[in-house]
Design a protein around this motif. Sequence first.
Motif, PDB file in Angstrom:
ATOM      1  N   SER A  54       1.078  -0.641  -0.264  1.00 17.75           N
ATOM      2  CA  SER A  54       0.350  -0.083   0.162  1.00 17.75           C
ATOM      3  C   SER A  54       0.844   1.469   0.185  1.00 17.75           C
ATOM      4  O   SER A  54       0.816   2.567   0.155  1.00 17.75           O
ATOM      5  CB  SER A  54      -1.085  -0.207   1.455  1.00 17.75           C
ATOM      6  N   PHE A  55       1.696   0.861   0.887  1.00 18.38           N
ATOM      7  CA  PHE A  55       2.895   2.173   0.887  1.00 18.38           C
ATOM      8  C   PHE A  55       3.982   3.075  -0.235  1.00 18.38           C
ATOM      9  O   PHE A  55       4.953   3.394  -0.403  1.00 18.38           O
ATOM     10  CB  PHE A  55       3.749   2.316   1.832  1.00 18.38           C
ATOM     11  N   VAL A  56       3.627   1.816  -1.719  1.00 18.22           N
ATOM     12  CA  VAL A  56       4.639   1.432  -2.307  1.00 18.22           C
ATOM     13  C   VAL A  56       3.797   2.371  -3.673  1.00 18.22           C
ATOM     14  O   VAL A  56       2.738   2.313  -4.023  1.00 18.22           O
ATOM     15  CB  VAL A  56       4.664   0.451  -3.168  1.00 18.22           C
ATOM     16  N   ASN A  57       4.480   3.999  -4.133  1.00 20.19           N
ATOM     17  CA  ASN A  57       3.860   4.172  -5.625  1.00 20.19           C
ATOM     18  C   ASN A  57       5.239   3.867  -6.509  1.00 20.19           C
ATOM     19  O   ASN A  57       6.528   4.280  -6.040  1.00 20.19           O
ATOM     20  CB  ASN A  57       3.991   5.672  -5.074  1.00 20.19           C
ATOM     21  N   VAL A  58       4.693   4.198  -7.811  1.00 24.00           N
ATOM     22  CA  VAL A  58       5.762   3.678  -8.900  1.00 24.00           C
ATOM     23  C   VAL A  58       5.907   5.228  -9.680  1.00 24.00           C
ATOM     24  O   VAL A  58       4.162   5.641 -10.027  1.00 24.00           O
ATOM     25  CB  VAL A  58       5.095   2.403 -10.098  1.00 24.00           C
ATOM     26  N   TYR A  59       6.831   5.904  -9.968  1.00 24.32           N
ATOM     27  CA  TYR A  59       6.572   7.612 -10.816  1.00 24.32           C
ATOM     28  C   TYR A  59       7.568   6.673 -11.974  1.00 24.32           C
ATOM     29  O   TYR A  59       8.560   6.472 -12.286  1.00 24.32           O
ATOM     30  CB  TYR A  59       6.968   8.174  -9.965  1.00 24.32           C
ATOM     31  N   LEU A  60       6.772   7.230 -13.746  1.00 25.21           N
ATOM     32  CA  LEU A  60       7.298   6.592 -14.503  1.00 25.21           C
ATOM     33  C   LEU A  60       7.433   8.227 -15.058  1.00 25.21           C
ATOM     34  O   LEU A  60       6.349   8.735 -15.235  1.00 25.21           O
ATOM     35  CB  LEU A  60       6.014   6.350 -15.763  1.00 25.21           C
ATOM     36  N   ASP A  79      12.763   5.568 -21.123  1.00 27.47           N
ATOM     37  CA  ASP A  79      11.522   6.258 -19.613  1.00 27.47           C
ATOM     38  C   ASP A  79      12.536   5.591 -18.528  1.00 27.47           C
ATOM     39  O   ASP A  79      13.698   4.739 -18.714  1.00 27.47           O
ATOM     40  CB  ASP A  79      10.484   5.304 -19.833  1.00 27.47           C
ATOM     41  N   THR A  80      12.279   6.474 -17.229  1.00 28.04           N
ATOM     42  CA  THR A  80      12.544   6.016 -16.127  1.00 28.04           C
ATOM     43  C   THR A  80      11.648   6.126 -14.760  1.00 28.04           C
ATOM     44  O   THR A  80      10.699   6.759 -15.310  1.00 28.04           O
ATOM     45  CB  THR A  80      13.527   7.653 -15.185  1.00 28.04           C
ATOM     46  N   LEU A  81      11.720   5.111 -14.545  1.00 33.01           N
ATOM     47  CA  LEU A  81      10.868   4.581 -13.342  1.00 33.01           C
ATOM     48  C   LEU A  81      11.529   4.602 -12.043  1.00 33.01           C
ATOM     49  O   LEU A  81      12.445   4.694 -11.624  1.00 33.01           O
ATOM     50  CB  LEU A  81      11.043   3.305 -13.578  1.00 33.01           C
ATOM     51  N   SER A  82      10.853   5.353 -10.581  1.00 33.05           N
ATOM     52  CA  SER A  82      11.559   5.446  -9.517  1.00 33.05           C
ATOM     53  C   SER A  82       9.871   5.000  -8.051  1.00 33.05           C
ATOM     54  O   SER A  82       8.844   4.905  -8.774  1.00 33.05           O
ATOM     55  CB  SER A  82      11.441   7.013  -9.311  1.00 33.05           C
ATOM     56  N   ILE A  83      10.796   4.010  -7.774  1.00 29.33           N
ATOM     57  CA  ILE A  83       9.644   3.829  -6.477  1.00 29.33           C
ATOM     58  C   ILE A  83      10.014   4.337  -5.623  1.00 29.33           C
ATOM     59  O   ILE A  83      10.678   4.929  -4.315  1.00 29.33           O
ATOM     60  CB  ILE A  83      10.573   2.413  -5.834  1.00 29.33           C
TER      61      ILE A  83
ATOM     62  N   THR B  84      -0.063   5.469  14.769  1.00 31.85           N
ATOM     63  CA  THR B  84      -0.324   6.439  13.279  1.00 31.85           C
ATOM     64  C   THR B  84       1.290   6.905  12.083  1.00 31.85           C
ATOM     65  O   THR B  84       0.695   6.405  11.025  1.00 31.85           O
ATOM     66  CB  THR B  84      -1.349   7.889  13.358  1.00 31.85           C
ATOM     67  N   ASP B  85       1.908   6.676  12.934  1.00 33.45           N
ATOM     68  CA  ASP B  85       3.321   6.248  12.831  1.00 33.45           C
ATOM     69  C   ASP B  85       3.620   5.334  11.723  1.00 33.45           C
ATOM     70  O   ASP B  85       4.155   5.382  10.764  1.00 33.45           O
ATOM     71  CB  ASP B  85       4.428   6.621  13.956  1.00 33.45           C
ATOM     72  N   LEU B  86       3.236   4.126  12.622  1.00 34.26           N
ATOM     73  CA  LEU B  86       3.510   2.539  12.071  1.00 34.26           C
ATOM     74  C   LEU B  86       2.758   2.589  10.654  1.00 34.26           C
ATOM     75  O   LEU B  86       3.005   2.010  10.201  1.00 34.26           O
ATOM     76  CB  LEU B  86       3.162   1.735  13.448  1.00 34.26           C
ATOM     77  N   LYS B  87       1.242   2.813  10.613  1.00 33.86           N
ATOM     78  CA  LYS B  87       0.378   2.193  10.134  1.00 33.86           C
ATOM     79  C   LYS B  87       1.151   3.508   8.634  1.00 33.86           C
ATOM     80  O   LYS B  87       0.403   2.501   7.280  1.00 33.86           O
ATOM     81  CB  LYS B  87      -0.624   2.387  10.565  1.00 33.86           C
ATOM     82  N   ASN B  88       1.249   4.631   8.932  1.00 37.06           N
ATOM     83  CA  ASN B  88       1.847   5.379   7.574  1.00 37.06           C
ATOM     84  C   ASN B  88       3.071   5.293   7.217  1.00 37.06           C
ATOM     85  O   ASN B  88       3.423   5.862   6.784  1.00 37.06           O
ATOM     86  CB  ASN B  88       0.850   6.459   7.494  1.00 37.06           C
ATOM     87  N   SER B  89       3.618   4.037   7.434  1.00 40.16           N
ATOM     88  CA  SER B  89       4.988   4.356   7.759  1.00 40.16           C
ATOM     89  C   SER B  89       5.315   3.556   6.263  1.00 40.16           C
ATOM     90  O   SER B  89       4.734   2.361   5.513  1.00 40.16           O
ATOM     91  CB  SER B  89       5.581   3.688   8.915  1.00 40.16           C
ATOM     92  N   CYS B  90       6.841   2.789   6.286  1.00 39.58           N
ATOM     93  CA  CYS B  90       7.402   2.026   5.176  1.00 39.58           C
ATOM     94  C   CYS B  90       8.844   1.714   5.912  1.00 39.58           C
ATOM     95  O   CYS B  90       9.200   2.733   6.408  1.00 39.58           O
ATOM     96  CB  CYS B  90       7.548   3.050   3.841  1.00 39.58           C
ATOM     97  N   PRO B  91       9.227   0.269   6.024  1.00 40.98           N
ATOM     98  CA  PRO B  91      10.302  -0.167   6.654  1.00 40.98           C
ATOM     99  C   PRO B  91      11.681   0.495   6.172  1.00 40.98           C
ATOM    100  O   PRO B  91      13.199  -0.437   6.249  1.00 40.98           O
ATOM    101  CB  PRO B  91      10.030  -1.120   6.315  1.00 40.98           C
ATOM    102  N   TRP B  92      11.592   0.891   4.397  1.00 42.64           N
ATOM    103  CA  TRP B  92      12.991   1.201   3.845  1.00 42.64           C
ATOM    104  C   TRP B  92      13.989   2.364   4.820  1.00 42.64           C
ATOM    105  O   TRP B  92      15.358   2.240   4.573  1.00 42.64           O
ATOM    106  CB  TRP B  92      13.187   1.271   2.842  1.00 42.64           C
ATOM    107  N   TYR B  93      13.349   3.071   5.674  1.00 39.75           N
ATOM    108  CA  TYR B  93      13.959   4.807   5.732  1.00 39.75           C
ATOM    109  C   TYR B  93      13.757   3.747   7.587  1.00 39.75           C
ATOM    110  O   TYR B  93      13.160   3.694   8.323  1.00 39.75           O
ATOM    111  CB  TYR B  93      12.979   5.620   5.238  1.00 39.75           C
TER     112      TYR B  93
END
Lengths: 94, 130
Positions: A54-60, A79-83, B84-93
């Motif tokens: 759900s938190f992953v957006n992809v930009y073209l 093209d460049t894709l960004s995550i 709220t922080d946790l549910k809207n976070s991402c594990p990469w950072y």
Amino acid sequence: MARILIPTPLRQFAEKNDNVELPGATVGEVLGALTTRFPDLKKNLYNEEGKLRSFVNVYLNDEDIRYISKEATPVAEGDTLSIVPSIAGGAYVG
Amino acid sequence: MVNHAQASYPNECCGAMIGSIDGDQKTVMFALALDNVSQGSQRARYELRPEDLLRADREARERKLDLIGIYHSHPDCAAYFSETDLKNSCPWYSFVVLSIQEGKFDHANSWLPNAEQTHAEKEELLWPES
């Protein structure tokens, strides 16, 4: 071939590459090529149902693919894709 | 980051941390203040525009650095990682939370959430004394 920019924390799953060039006619195909080449990236990008997390957006280039044709969005040579993750939060609980 | 958090009080601020990674150690070299675009009251909520994060990532790459984390403030509230922080976070950072009490910086913590957004590990956070 399209270029995918790999976010810093994910490079450990992509043999430390900060970007890779991959084939594919659509965003979905290029992402598929990415996770085929680097299988450890898959669990970071996709949930157990095989959908982008759900938190992953992809930009073209500069466009969010959700506002084009999502993973069916066509990709052209060069093209460049960004995550890019969605991030929000706050002290408020509820 | 402290200046941004204090200037934004009583609202929450947010921004990107850019620096380098060496093994488990991450070093913040500079911070980019980004807009809090949360709708409604921002006293206890923040939201980043993904486009701003994309811009931050590009700026980091141009400087041969890395986007390594996100910071935000908790006005009149401790620097914990909220639900709220946790549910809207991402594990990469890494997520640095700054506690601002009555307009002044009080303390900060850094958190690393997991992929399932169910838990955040506290990271050791060091900064110069001056």
